[in-house]
Design a protein around this motif. Structure first.
Motif, PDB file in Angstrom:
ATOM      1  N   LYS A 137       0.945  -1.198  -0.196  1.00  0.00           N
ATOM      2  CA  LYS A 137       0.121  -0.061  -0.093  1.00  0.00           C
ATOM      3  C   LYS A 137       0.931   1.435  -0.124  1.00  0.00           C
ATOM      4  O   LYS A 137       0.370   2.249  -0.200  1.00  0.00           O
ATOM      5  N   SER A 179      -9.805   4.845   2.746  1.00  0.00           N
ATOM      6  CA  SER A 179     -10.439   3.550   2.498  1.00  0.00           C
ATOM      7  C   SER A 179      -9.194   2.663   1.964  1.00  0.00           C
ATOM      8  O   SER A 179      -8.462   2.999   1.326  1.00  0.00           O
ATOM      9  N   GLN A 180      -9.429   1.384   2.530  1.00  0.00           N
ATOM     10  CA  GLN A 180      -8.402   0.544   2.311  1.00  0.00           C
ATOM     11  C   GLN A 180      -6.938   0.754   2.607  1.00  0.00           C
ATOM     12  O   GLN A 180      -6.303  -0.194   2.355  1.00  0.00           O
ATOM     13  N   ASP A 217      -4.497   0.787   6.066  1.00  0.00           N
ATOM     14  CA  ASP A 217      -3.888   0.003   7.187  1.00  0.00           C
ATOM     15  C   ASP A 217      -3.686   0.759   8.463  1.00  0.00           C
ATOM     16  O   ASP A 217      -3.304   1.750   8.496  1.00  0.00           O
ATOM     17  N   LEU A 257     -19.122  -1.852   9.817  1.00  0.00           N
ATOM     18  CA  LEU A 257     -19.637  -0.760   8.824  1.00  0.00           C
ATOM     19  C   LEU A 257     -20.112   0.441   9.681  1.00  0.00           C
ATOM     20  O   LEU A 257     -19.731   1.383   9.208  1.00  0.00           O
ATOM     21  N   THR A 281     -17.052   2.975  11.095  1.00  0.00           N
ATOM     22  CA  THR A 281     -15.891   3.553  10.082  1.00  0.00           C
ATOM     23  C   THR A 281     -16.747   4.441   9.002  1.00  0.00           C
ATOM     24  O   THR A 281     -17.453   3.963   8.633  1.00  0.00           O
ATOM     25  N   SER A 335     -14.381   4.898   6.471  1.00  0.00           N
ATOM     26  CA  SER A 335     -13.557   4.513   5.426  1.00  0.00           C
ATOM     27  C   SER A 335     -13.772   2.899   5.195  1.00  0.00           C
ATOM     28  O   SER A 335     -13.258   2.262   6.382  1.00  0.00           O
ATOM     29  N   TRP A 336     -13.983   2.637   3.913  1.00  0.00           N
ATOM     30  CA  TRP A 336     -14.271   1.284   3.697  1.00  0.00           C
ATOM     31  C   TRP A 336     -12.993   0.358   3.643  1.00  0.00           C
ATOM     32  O   TRP A 336     -12.129   0.747   3.349  1.00  0.00           O
ATOM     33  N   GLU A 337     -13.398  -0.856   4.021  1.00  0.00           N
ATOM     34  CA  GLU A 337     -12.204  -1.762   3.730  1.00  0.00           C
ATOM     35  C   GLU A 337     -10.861  -1.633   4.461  1.00  0.00           C
ATOM     36  O   GLU A 337      -9.812  -1.938   3.751  1.00  0.00           O
ATOM     37  N   THR A 338     -10.841  -0.861   5.706  1.00  0.00           N
ATOM     38  CA  THR A 338      -9.605  -0.766   6.123  1.00  0.00           C
ATOM     39  C   THR A 338      -8.995  -2.047   6.893  1.00  0.00           C
ATOM     40  O   THR A 338     -10.062  -2.852   7.161  1.00  0.00           O
ATOM     41  N   THR A 339      -7.697  -1.980   7.249  1.00  0.00           N
ATOM     42  CA  THR A 339      -7.446  -3.488   7.662  1.00  0.00           C
ATOM     43  C   THR A 339      -6.628  -2.837   8.956  1.00  0.00           C
ATOM     44  O   THR A 339      -5.677  -1.948   9.073  1.00  0.00           O
TER      45      THR A 339
END
Ligand code: NAD
Ligand code: ZN
Length: 345
Positions: free
Chosen positions: A168, A262-263, A265, A280, A283, A285-289
């Motif tokens: 990333k 979004s996405q 880390d 969901l 957050t 921000s979508w699809e964070t790790t």
């Protein structure tokens, strides 16, 4: 020999005289050349009785370097006088994780009662250290043990944390380091040498922010709510690709969550007791790790030392004698160290 031991819960560590240990079969004794002072030591010494699992008395010191001094029966391919760094997160050496160098995630360490030096086994804040297996030794060669001993944790831990986010951290990306202490100031240097990311540092202390700039952070801001807007401005409103949090109290976790894109880390390295809501609803921000990595692999320690050999990492050290080691811990506790304290017995 002299050793620095944590002897009773809640008390400061003290210098004591103990018997010099003998290496058993398969073990190697080092004459310690340097031992690093980590915030994790302070953390375990702050634990109440029901959470403290490291044994007493405990000789501190999980960042270790030394010269091979006495070789146990059956040990081959190691020579007296060799200068070594010690890989600290000891495992069984046999399981799937250990076989791929990830002894930090050994499946059997708990069951077999295997603990790292200074975090269960006797550590390196002493004149001599017995290392359980030659496997845990990584040759330092010409690297100065005092300048580089902390790479075994303050280098290896951020290295492992950052490696997990490398994909990333492409050109145009932004990485944030929260907490520019022993680990954080090395993290900045690792980010600058492995990635094209713009590096932003956050800390609550002016001297640490100055250190961040001097080791390569392009921006450094006070760690407070206003940092989110400043960082959003830097990233055209998108937020950052990765946050490496070396504090993990509630305020830094909240900051990190508010600034990660979004996405992106959010990597939790500190042992602070904050928690993050996930899901969901929690957050924007979508699809964070979110990851909470522990220490690093043996192979990664070789890689970190190689970075130092190439001049890409320079640990800022403040050196203390073994007699003065309690003072180093006092300064750590009061956040008066800049960089890493290293004890030289
Ligand atoms: P350190 O004391 O050297 O540095 C901590 C830094 O955080 C200091 O610069 C301090 O000013 C800063 N800080 C404190 N509160 C802050 C806040 N609210 N916002 C921003 N900065 C703040 O500590 P260290 O030895 O570098 O260790 C860092 C953390 O990592 C500790 O919690 C330690 O226990 C943990 N650790 C974890 C692992 C692991 O494997 N996960 C390994 C080693 C250390
Ligand atoms: Zn194992």
């Amino acid at each position: 020999m002299k050793a620095l031991q944590y002897r009773s819960l809640g008390a400061a560590p003290e210098i004591v005289e103990i018997e010099t240990p003998e290496p058993g079969p398969g073990q190697v004794r080092l004459k310690v050349t340097a031992a690093g002072v980590c915030h994790s030591d302070e953390f375990i010494m702050s634990l109440p009785k029901d959470q403290y699992v490291y044994g007493l008395p405990l000789t501190l010191g999980h960042e270790a370097a030394g010269v091979v001094d006495k070789i146990g029966a059956g040990v081959k391919h190691v020579e007296e006088g060799q200068s070594m760094a010690v890989y600290g997160p000891w495992g069984c050496g046999l399981c799937y994780e250990c076989s791929s160098g990830r002894e930090n995630y050994c499946r059997n360490a708990g069951e077999y009662g295997i603990a790292p030096p200074g975090l269960g086994a006797p550590g390196a804040m002493a004149e001599y250290l017995v290392v359980d297996s030659a496997r845990h030794l990584v040759p330092l060669g010409d690297l100065d043990p005092v300048k580089n001993v902390s790479l075994t944790d303050a280098g290896l831990t951020p290295y492992h944390a950052i490696k997990g986010s490398l994909e990333k951290l492409h050109s145009g990306s932004t990485a944030v380091v929260i907490g520019v202490g022993g680990l954080g100031h090395v993290a900045i240097q690792i980010l600058r040498s492995l990635t094209a990311a713009t590096v932003v540092a956050l800390d609550v202390d002016k001297a640490k922010l100055d250190l961040a700039a001097s080791v390569g952070a392009q921006y450094s801001f006070p760690s407070e709510a206003g940092a989110v807007d400043m960082i959003k401005d830097l990233t055209n409103g998108l937020g950052v690709d990765a946050v490496f949090d070396f504090v993990t109290v509630q305020s830094t976790l909240d900051l990190g969550q508010a600034m990660v894109r979004s996405q992106g880390d959010q990597v939790l390295v500190g042992v602070g007791s904050g928690t993050l809501p996930v899901g969901l609803a929690a957050t924007s921000s979508w699809e964070t790790t979110i990851r909470a990595p522990y220490w690093g692999s043996r192979t990664e320690l070789f890689e970190v030392l190689e970075l130092a050999r190439h001049g890409s990492i320079n640990v800022h050290t403040e050196v203390f004698s073994l007699e003065k080691a309690p003072e180093a811990y006092e300064k750590l506790k009061n956040n008066q160290l800049v960089g890493r304290a290293v004890v030289v017995p």
